[in-house]
Design an enzyme around this catalytic site. Structure first.
Site, PDB file in Angstrom:
ATOM      1  N   ARG A 131      35.221  79.541  59.006  1.00 42.59           N
ATOM      2  CA  ARG A 131      33.757  79.643  58.983  1.00 42.59           C
ATOM      3  C   ARG A 131      33.146  79.907  60.337  1.00 42.59           C
ATOM      4  NH1 ARG A 131      34.971  75.324  55.679  1.00 42.59           N
ATOM      5  NH2 ARG A 131      35.280  76.123  53.590  1.00 42.59           N
ATOM      6  N   GLY A 191      42.305  70.033  53.607  1.00 38.69           N
ATOM      7  CA  GLY A 191      43.553  69.811  52.879  1.00 38.69           C
ATOM      8  C   GLY A 191      43.580  68.528  52.078  1.00 38.69           C
ATOM      9  N   GLY A 192      42.412  68.008  51.752  1.00 34.61           N
ATOM     10  CA  GLY A 192      42.347  66.780  50.956  1.00 34.61           C
ATOM     11  C   GLY A 192      43.058  66.910  49.619  1.00 34.61           C
ATOM     12  N   GLU A 193      43.111  68.122  49.089  1.00 38.25           N
ATOM     13  CA  GLU A 193      43.753  68.332  47.786  1.00 38.25           C
ATOM     14  C   GLU A 193      45.273  68.201  47.866  1.00 38.25           C
ATOM     15  OE1 GLU A 193      40.668  69.811  48.165  1.00 38.25           O
ATOM     16  OE2 GLU A 193      40.218  68.387  46.577  1.00 38.25           O
ATOM     17  N   ASP A 302      35.238  64.713  42.908  1.00 41.93           N
ATOM     18  CA  ASP A 302      35.329  65.684  44.009  1.00 41.93           C
ATOM     19  C   ASP A 302      33.977  65.942  44.676  1.00 41.93           C
ATOM     20  OD1 ASP A 302      36.173  67.551  45.805  1.00 41.93           O
ATOM     21  OD2 ASP A 302      36.969  68.966  44.358  1.00 41.93           O
TER      22      ASP A 302
END
Lengths: 532, 297
Positions: A131, A191-193, A302
């Site tokens: 971003r 990268g929380g997933e 989420d």
């Protein structure tokens, strides 16, 4: 003759600016409002306003806005999410896949490109996007999608240092624009997933040495650790994947954190799961936590709280107060005291089926009938939230807070799942709820009450953010590919331009040679507009 | 989670929110392999050329699968799918963040291989990550096998009706509004590839009860303009500023919403439902048999 002289003088000045060797100082970053021709940080200013003091483009002439140049990068266009920086006539921005460009802001012509190879296999949830970059001195900083932080020479793109900030194999990556505060480069991990333990890092801008790391999930013995069941804290997510803001007066940085992992399955991480879905106030010198406020405790939908924390100094109940305003993915607008995290106000933005409201302490009143289970529940706001990472704006002219909203609902299904390195850890599944209303909107709010002043409806849910201007305008980008100029006071549409590509970014503005530009990324292009 | 999002328009359920996408070729976006670019396209050509071989291999594949306990494999595949794939592709594989997986493409043996390759390697430049599962071929194969069941098999598509009779029925009843291979009307979807993207039950429903599932490209609207005109037709695309309507007279209109007073939306398809009287069971069977032969690439 006079005119010729003055033109030469301006040219000389510009050249002097271009070659000035002291570059961008921390003082200049703090006083960014004084040089509106530049766009020095992700949100334009430390306060997170995404507002420009430039007013050459105004409500009365915006209809003459026309494209001046287009920069296109080669390669597959996916989601071009960057906000470019402009420092003294040079524009810097990342494209996808670890590429950074420096171009001439007057012409769009390229000076250099930095490329960094991507590993063959890379667990990222949401694309190899970036971003933005950050700048200090003669350096440009990129947080890479493969988990490094690098410093580049602003004149050549040469690599100056390269710090590993996380193991990409386990899902550590970066998608945000770093924030330079004093002599440090601050980044938050994505990268929380993938079930990592989230953190915010600071690196010394000159050497690349890590100065501190703040784990968004407290370890054993630390306050807040008790809000995680058993070992769930080790893989509890809470990443910090969007750029925070900074208040030089109180010398605190404010950073939003993401959801706990597994996303939809909360049964084995009982507790509030601090500091997931929170805003944390950190001391930039050492990363020490000053305070925190958690928007969605023990989240199972989420609802990242990574949205930009916007810093406002306004009168609250008759007294000047240092405020923090944020429109949260969970469907509520919040106002906090940013010196201590005190909850002042919450206002519902859209239909929220997960909570019946917010109590006087700022805690959601959970709708216990609508917690995702194995069969699935229709949840509003849906997976992508009432708003998301697209930037909001605050205009000191209208004193309004602008936010892009997404009206949509999802079916969230919760199922047990356990951590495996490098594998996604959703703990269930999701899909769009059929037959529910779905549209986007730009809303202008009074930040002191959360009340809507006007709303401009978009046919599609949008991933484009806003830019307010001292010329009385609000620019907004739609996923449909429109850049739209609204009257910031009334919401009346004054101008739009069809870029022909999908937009996943927020607009910005700069000036060079006395000319104001508005810039929007779309597909694989940057388009710069000015009055003709 | 940061956000999805497949940039392209392969998700049917997102189409109406992507009006810049090519509305005229909507059905094309049912094809998830469009993601993978030219590799996928050449693979598809290969698949077509090898049509007869595929059927043969398919038989062998089925036999092999049976010998290793297909139900157990599929059950394993289903579990892995739910855990790893469903968050993006939906629990039923009909797509959510990611595209629908319902495509006849995967049914043949080459489909299986390419499917395994895609799952194993991911698709660069998209959100499709790589999945190695336990590292063995077994789990990869199980998931791939399961994904193929989401489609319906070739057996299901094989038809017992009379294709030639079906074709004459098609010409009589359908071509006023539908094109097939360059001939026919413009109001309804081009059916030249319908045999690849719909199975028989889907076709039967579309003929008997077209209102049950209307493509977002073909919803019925009447647009009332500010100067009092009424334009009835199908809404091919819409965004914040424009609506594109194919009028019932086959005139394409691009209307600026500033000139539009009202958009009346109708839940009924412009296509009439063909009941038993209009089209008896035998005729329907023949028609479906013909439609299943429409497989233009």
């Amino acid at each position: 003759m006079l005119r010729c002289l003055s033109t030469s003088f301006i040219l000389l000045l510009t050249l002097a600016e271009l070659v000035s060797s002291d570059g961008l100082s921390p003082e200049r970053l703090r006083e960014a409002r004084r040089e509106p021709q530049n766009w020095l940080t992700y949100s334009g200013q430390y306060s997170g306003w995404r507002h420009t003091e430039l007013k050459q483009i105004r409500t009365d002439n915006v209809r003459r806005l026309a494209a001046q140049w287009i920069f296109q990068f080669k390669g597959i266009a996916h989601k071009f999410e960057a906000t470019p920086l402009v420092v003294d006539g040079i524009m810097y921005f990342p494209a996808l896949d670890n590429r950074v460009f420096a171009i001439d802001a007057r012409t769009g012509r390229q000076f250099w490109e930095y490329r960094r190879s991507l590993p063959e296999k890379m667990p990222v949830c949401c694309g190899t996007v970036s971003r933005g970059v950050a700048a200090l001195g003669d350096r440009i900083f990129l947080a890479t999608v493969d988990g490094h932080v690098v410093a580049l020479d602003s004149k050549t793109g040469n690599l100056l240092w390269d710090a590993e900030a996380g193991d990409v194999k386990d899902g550590h990556s970066f998608t945000l624009a770093p924030l330079v505060v004093n002599d440090k480069v601050v980044v938050g991990v994505s990268g929380g997933e993938f079930g990592l333990r989230g953190y915010i890092d600071a690196y010394q801008a000159d050497t690349g040495k890590r100065a501190w790391r703040f784990y968004t999930i407290p370890g054993p013995g630390e306050a807040g650790h008790e809000t995680w069941e058993g070992d769930s804290w080790k893989h509890g997510g809470a990443p910090a994947w969007l750029t925070g803001t900074y208040d030089p007066d109180s010398n605190l940085i404010y950073w939003g954190t993401g959801n706990p992992a597994p996303d939809f399955y909360g049964d084995e991480r009982e507790g509030d799961n601090l500091y997931s879905n929170s805003v944390v106030a950190l001391e930039p010198d050492n990363g020490k936590l000053k305070w925190h406020f958690q928007f969605t405790p023990h989240d199972v939908n989420d609802y990242d709280a990574t949205q930009i924390p916007v810093l406002l100094d306004l009168d609250w109940k008759g007294k000047p107060r240092k405020l923090l305003a944020t429109a949260n993915r969970n469907g509520f607008f919040y106002l906090l005291d940013r010196t201590n995290g005190e909850f002042l106000l919450a206002k519902q933005l859209l239909n929220t089926t997960w909570a019946n409201g917010i109590d006087r302490n700022g805690r959601p009143i959970i709708n216990t009938d609508n917690i995702p289970d194995e069969k699935g529940k229709v949840v509003c706001p849906g997976l992508y939230g009432a708003t998301n990472w697209m930037s909001p704006s605050y205009s000191p002219v209208t004193r309004l807070f602008y936010v892009v909203l997404r009206q949509e609902c999802f079916i969230h299904v919760s199922k047990p799942q356990h951590y495996e390195p490098g594998k996604s850890l959703w703990g269930g599944s999701n899909q769009e709820a059929p037959g529910m209303p779905r549209y986007g909107a730009v809303r202008a709010l009074d930040p002191l009450t959360g009340e809507s002043k006007w709303e401009f409806k978009l046919h599609s849910t949008s991933w484009g953010g806003t830019l307010s201007t001292a010329g009385g305008l609000l620019f907004v980008a739609s996923e449909e590919g429109y850049l739209i100029a609204l009257d910031a006071l009334t919401g009346e549409e004054l101008w739009h331009f069809r870029t022909g590509g999908g937009i996943y970014a927020s607009p910005m503005s700069f000036a060079v040679d006395g000319r104001q530009y508005i810039v929007i990324p779309c597909q694989n292009a940057l388009i710069a507009f000015a009055i003709t | 989670m940061e956000l999805r999002d497949w940039t392209d328009s392969s998700m049917l359920n997102r189409i109406e929110n992507r009006p810049w996408a090519d509305g005229f070729t909507g059905h094309r976006y049912l094809d998830p392999l469009d993601q993978a670019g030219s590799d996928a396209r050449s693979l598809r050509r290969l698949l077509l050329m090898m049509g007869p071989l595929i059927l043969l291999f398919c038989g062998i594949g089925t036999l092999l699968a049976q010998s290793s306990g297909p139900e157990a494999v599929l059950e394993e595949g289903r579990k892995l799918f739910e855990l790893n794939c469903s968050s993006c592709h939906g629990r039923d594989g009909k797509g959510s963040r990611g595209p629908t997986l319902e495509s006849a493409k995967w049914a043949g043996p080459i489909g299986l291989e390419s499917l395994q390759r895609i799952i194993k390697d991911g698709i660069r430049g998209t959100e499709m990550p790589s999945f190695s599962f336990d590292g063995s071929e077994g789990q990869l194969r199980a998931v791939s096998m399961y994904v193929r069941t989401l489609v319906g098999s070739f057996d299901k598509m094989a038809s017992i009706g009379d294709r030639e009779k079906g074709e004459s029925t098609f010409k009589r009843a359908c071509t006023k509004c539908h094109m097939a291979n360059g001939k026919g009307g413009r109001l309804g979807p081009d059916l030249s590839s319908i045999g690849k993207v719909r199975d028989q039950p889907g076709l039967v429903q579309a003929i008997r009860a077209p209102d049950k599932q209307i493509s977002p490209y073909f919803t019925t609207v009447t647009v009332v303009t500010t100067d009092g005109k009424r334009i009835k037709g199908v809404r091919r695309s819409e965004d914040t500023f424009f609506i594109h309507v194919m009028g019932v007279d086959e005139t394409p209109y691009l209307l600026n919403k500033k000139d539009v007073k009202e958009i009346l939306r109708d839940d009924h398809s412009l296509m009439p439902g063909y009941n038993e009287q209009a089209l008896n069971s035998k005729e329907l069977q023949n028609l479906v048999a013909y439609l299943m032969t429409l497989r233009r690439d």
